[in-house]
Design an enzyme around this catalytic site. Structure first.
Site, PDB file in Angstrom:
ATOM      1  N   ASP A  30       0.818  -1.209   0.000  1.00 53.65           N
ATOM      2  CA  ASP A  30       0.000   0.000   0.000  1.00 53.65           C
ATOM      3  C   ASP A  30       0.851   1.259   0.000  1.00 53.65           C
ATOM      4  OD1 ASP A  30      -2.377  -1.446   0.088  1.00 53.65           O
ATOM      5  OD2 ASP A  30      -2.362  -1.543   2.275  1.00 53.65           O
ATOM      6  N   TYR A  50       7.416 -10.087   7.131  1.00 52.21           N
ATOM      7  CA  TYR A  50       7.166  -8.645   7.258  1.00 52.21           C
ATOM      8  C   TYR A  50       7.718  -8.160   8.592  1.00 52.21           C
ATOM      9  CZ  TYR A  50       3.876  -8.317   3.327  1.00 52.21           C
ATOM     10  OH  TYR A  50       3.302  -8.321   2.086  1.00 52.21           O
TER      11      TYR A  50
END
Length: 251
Positions: A53, A111
């Site tokens: 994003d 992540y």
């Protein structure tokens, strides 16, 4: 048409995300613009291991693309690296089997999420961490994080807008580590993650650590799909796609 796999890094600050959009500068747009020049003016479509994003960063994003003609992999890497913006870096390029797919063949992703716990916001960290100055019980957060590990239906931790139907994922590891300079590092490793899943889990863990949700909130959320047992979605600036793994390289 030879297929190439590339590992790339980028600072997502000045981009509206990875995927090409009608309104907004994106990582994919910049890469494809450069590849077109290197491909005799013919458009090249890149395929990422996953989309990120706006504001999200990557240290080990993986992409693949096809070129019209054979190219020396290192010369291609250098050309792509030097002709893309300075906030995008091409770490490596290698030619792979034409069946390789960066997204569908990935088996594991890692992540990181960074939180700045300084008493006041730092202007030098604002684009690369999420600021959270309130007290946290790290022991409670670490116990709560254990409920994330395993195979679950993570629908409750998937933001609206996802087109993925099967929301079952397996998370192998969640760690919360104290770092120098008042930073907190969240590490998530699994076979895949849903749209905004990591950020929603971080937001929930922070709310648990602050005593505003019970320690078993994540377990209860997964079992009941009750939104009341989840926290807010953490800011994008603290999120980094660190590594994507594949079972074995295709030569």
């Amino acid at each position: 048409m030879p297929r190439f796999k590339a590992i790339i890094q980028y600072d997502g600050t000045n981009y509206a995300g990875f995927q090409i959009q009608k309104n907004g500068r994106t990582i994919q747009e910049e890469l494809e613009k450069t590849l077109k020049k290197l491909n005799s003016g013919t458009r090249v479509t890149i395929h990422p291991s996953g989309r990120t994003d706006a504001g999200v960063h990557a240290v080990g994003q993986v992409i693949h693309f096809d070129m019209l003609h054979p190219r020396d992999a290192e010369k291609l890497r250098y050309a792509l690296d030097t002709q893309t913006p300075h906030d995008i870096n091409i770490t490596s390029v290698e030619e792979v089997d034409e069946m390789f797919h960066a997204r569908y063949m990935s088996t594991e992703k890692t992540y990181h999420y960074r939180v700045d716990r300084s008493p006041t916001k730092s202007p030098f960290k604002r684009l690369y961490t999420s600021h959270y100055q309130y007290d946290l019980d790290l022991d409670v957060m670490r116990e709560a994080a254990k409920d994330i590990v395993g195979t679950h239906d993570f629908s409750i931790f998937c933001a609206t807008g996802s087109s993925v139907e099967d929301k079952t994922r397996t998370v192998y590891e969640v760690r919360i580590e104290e770092q120098p300079d008042h930073e907190l590092l969240f590490i998530f490793r699994g076979n895949g993650f849903l749209y905004k899943m990591v950020r929603m889990l971080v937001g929930t863990l922070l709310k648990i650590g602050g005593g505003r949700l019970p320690q078993d909130a994540i377990q209860r959320a997964l079992e009941s799909q009750d939104k009341k047992m989840t926290g807010p979605t953490a800011h994008p600036q603290g999120l980094y796609l660190m590594e994507v793994k594949y079972d074995k390289p295709l030569d």
